[in-house]
Design an enzyme around this catalytic site. Structure first.
Site, mmCIF file in Angstrom:
data_model
loop_
_atom_site.group_PDB
_atom_site.id
_atom_site.type_symbol
_atom_site.label_atom_id
_atom_site.label_comp_id
_atom_site.label_asym_id
_atom_site.label_seq_id
_atom_site.Cartn_x
_atom_site.Cartn_y
_atom_site.Cartn_z
ATOM 1 N N GLY A 12 0.825 -1.206 0.000
ATOM 2 C CA GLY A 12 0.000 0.000 0.000
ATOM 3 C C GLY A 12 0.857 1.252 0.000
ATOM 4 O O GLY A 12 2.086 1.193 0.102
ATOM 5 N N LEU A 14 1.229 3.663 2.251
ATOM 6 C CA LEU A 14 1.995 3.856 3.484
ATOM 7 C C LEU A 14 3.077 2.796 3.607
ATOM 8 O O LEU A 14 4.226 3.101 3.970
ATOM 9 C CB LEU A 14 1.065 3.811 4.699
ATOM 10 C CG LEU A 14 1.760 3.889 6.060
ATOM 11 C CD1 LEU A 14 2.595 5.161 6.193
ATOM 12 C CD2 LEU A 14 0.731 3.798 7.191
ATOM 13 N N ASP A 37 -1.210 -12.305 4.420
ATOM 14 C CA ASP A 37 -2.616 -11.973 4.592
ATOM 15 C C ASP A 37 -2.897 -11.969 6.098
ATOM 16 O O ASP A 37 -2.836 -13.019 6.745
ATOM 17 C CB ASP A 37 -3.488 -13.023 3.881
ATOM 18 C CG ASP A 37 -4.975 -12.712 3.953
ATOM 19 O OD1 ASP A 37 -5.394 -11.933 4.835
ATOM 20 O OD2 ASP A 37 -5.734 -13.274 3.132
ATOM 21 N N VAL A 38 -3.175 -10.795 6.659
ATOM 22 C CA VAL A 38 -3.331 -10.706 8.116
ATOM 23 C C VAL A 38 -4.556 -11.456 8.629
ATOM 24 O O VAL A 38 -4.691 -11.647 9.843
ATOM 25 C CB VAL A 38 -3.391 -9.235 8.581
ATOM 26 C CG1 VAL A 38 -2.069 -8.532 8.337
ATOM 27 C CG2 VAL A 38 -4.554 -8.481 7.939
ATOM 28 N N ALA A 69 -4.831 -2.715 5.803
ATOM 29 C CA ALA A 69 -6.179 -2.242 6.098
ATOM 30 C C ALA A 69 -7.079 -2.397 4.884
ATOM 31 O O ALA A 69 -6.623 -2.357 3.742
ATOM 32 C CB ALA A 69 -6.157 -0.773 6.520
ATOM 33 N N TYR A 70 -8.351 -2.574 5.154
ATOM 34 C CA TYR A 70 -9.398 -2.506 4.130
ATOM 35 C C TYR A 70 -9.853 -1.055 4.125
ATOM 36 O O TYR A 70 -10.459 -0.577 5.088
ATOM 37 C CB TYR A 70 -10.546 -3.437 4.511
ATOM 38 C CG TYR A 70 -11.678 -3.518 3.507
ATOM 39 C CD1 TYR A 70 -11.892 -4.673 2.762
ATOM 40 C CD2 TYR A 70 -12.559 -2.449 3.322
ATOM 41 C CE1 TYR A 70 -12.943 -4.758 1.852
ATOM 42 C CE2 TYR A 70 -13.605 -2.526 2.425
ATOM 43 C CZ TYR A 70 -13.799 -3.684 1.684
ATOM 44 O OH TYR A 70 -14.836 -3.763 0.791
ATOM 45 N N THR A 71 -9.552 -0.308 3.062
ATOM 46 C CA THR A 71 -9.787 1.133 3.051
ATOM 47 C C THR A 71 -10.830 1.588 2.037
ATOM 48 O O THR A 71 -10.997 2.797 1.834
ATOM 49 C CB THR A 71 -8.465 1.876 2.772
ATOM 50 O OG1 THR A 71 -7.932 1.442 1.517
ATOM 51 C CG2 THR A 71 -7.448 1.628 3.879
ATOM 52 N N TYR A 134 -16.664 1.123 7.664
ATOM 53 C CA TYR A 134 -15.203 1.238 7.732
ATOM 54 C C TYR A 134 -14.771 1.722 9.115
ATOM 55 O O TYR A 134 -13.890 1.136 9.752
ATOM 56 C CB TYR A 134 -14.726 2.212 6.657
ATOM 57 C CG TYR A 134 -13.282 2.631 6.804
ATOM 58 C CD1 TYR A 134 -12.249 1.727 6.603
ATOM 59 C CD2 TYR A 134 -12.959 3.946 7.152
ATOM 60 C CE1 TYR A 134 -10.916 2.124 6.742
ATOM 61 C CE2 TYR A 134 -11.644 4.349 7.286
ATOM 62 C CZ TYR A 134 -10.629 3.432 7.087
ATOM 63 O OH TYR A 134 -9.317 3.821 7.234
ATOM 64 N N LYS A 138 -12.548 -0.354 11.982
ATOM 65 C CA LYS A 138 -11.275 0.177 12.466
ATOM 66 C C LYS A 138 -11.301 0.376 13.981
ATOM 67 O O LYS A 138 -10.307 0.130 14.671
ATOM 68 C CB LYS A 138 -10.933 1.487 11.752
ATOM 69 C CG LYS A 138 -10.578 1.334 10.283
ATOM 70 C CD LYS A 138 -9.311 0.512 10.073
ATOM 71 C CE LYS A 138 -8.061 1.261 10.465
ATOM 72 N NZ LYS A 138 -6.818 0.483 10.184
#
Length: 293
Positions: A12, A14, A37-38, A69-71, A134, A138
């Site tokens: 990603g 970041l 894959d977390v 993260a799923y963003t 989302y 989070k």
């Protein structure tokens, strides 16, 4: 002191900027989701174990900085199960693995955990109240990390843009060349943050944590300084492109409906970061100028 840093979510924007800061004293391992894959417990346990061994062999200190993260904020409204798996279950598994190996964890979160109805910048201890799927996932991830027993810190940030991947800045650059005018929401205010600046801040925190000098405050806020609306931010982007900022016209959230509710005001206070003795990030204006430079 040498660091060995594992960055889940390494593909990603970041994650790529964290990897770009690798140096002789900072070894960064930044696997993408195809490699780590977390949501897969076995992969997470193996990765954290390999990190601990790699650090031991190098005589360095291991730290995990979770950038996975799923963003897809709007898509999460109809795909909350997957968003929860990545944003909540993943951090829970990661934190458990870190606790078992005694590896510190820094977990990146978002301004979307707040309701967005404040009139002054949010502090870490302010009441959460996410308005979107989302944001809910989070917030659940934060709780999972902080309640895991791991040596862990949550760093909330906002409105990220970077050199890689898709983001708001890149979208506006593309639209500037294809449309005579743009209507952009002017009643949502936040703190745009360049991922290169955030990455440097996260590695500064990682060094402190690895040295056993992690802040007593376990939730911190880190964004480029200042606040602006999406419309104001777009006008600044146009100025850097040499385009007329007056081509960007303000509109309301009601005029531009989206599947997921956005916080109207989600500015994050920098006080916690500064009080932890960490280097404050420069203003969003300076960061944007550096990004275009």
């Amino acid at each position: 002191m040498r660091l060995t840093v594992l960055v889940p979510g390494g593909s990603g924007q970041l994650g790529r900027d964290l990897a770009a800061l690798a140096s002789p004293s900072v070894d960064v391992v930044a696997p993408g989701s195809a490699e780590l894959d977390v949501t897969m417990t076995g992969q997470v346990l193996a990765a954290v174990g390999a990190l601990a061994e790699r650090a031991r062999e190098a005589g360095s200190k291991p730290v995990v900085v979770n950038a996975a993260a799923y963003t897809a904020v709007d898509k999460a409204e109809t795909d909350e199960e997957r968003a929860f798996a990545v944003n909540a279950d993943g951090p829970r598994v990661l934190a458990a693995a870190c606790a078992s190996r005694r590896v510190p964890l820094i977990h990146v979160s978002t301004d979307y955990v707040f309701p967005g109805d404040a009139s002054s910048p949010y502090e870490p201890g302010d009441e959460l109240g996410p308005k979107s799927a989302y944001g809910r996932t989070k917030a659940a991830g934060e709780a999972a990390v902080l309640g895991s027993g791991a040596a862990s810190w949550v760093v909330r940030t906002a409105w990220l843009y970077g050199r890689s991947g898709s983001n708001f800045v890149k979208t506006m650059v593309s639209l500037e060349s294809s449309r005579p005018t743009l209507s952009v929401v002017d009643d949502q205010v936040g703190g745009p943050t360049w991922t290169a600046d955030l990455a440097a801040g996260l590695l500064e925190l990682a060094a402190r944590v690895a040295a056993g000098e992690g802040p007593a405050q376990r939730v911190l806020h880190c964004t480029n300084a200042g606040a602006v609306s999406w419309c104001g931010f777009t006008r600044a982007i146009f100025e850097h492109l040499g385009a007329d900022p007056e081509r960007v016209q303000p509109c309301t959230t009601a005029e531009f409906p989206r599947p997921a509710a956005r916080p109207a005001y989600s500015v994050l206070s920098p006080v916690s970061w500064r009080e932890a003795g960490l280097t404050p990030l420069r203003s969003w204006e300076e960061a944007l100028a550096a990004y275009f430079a």
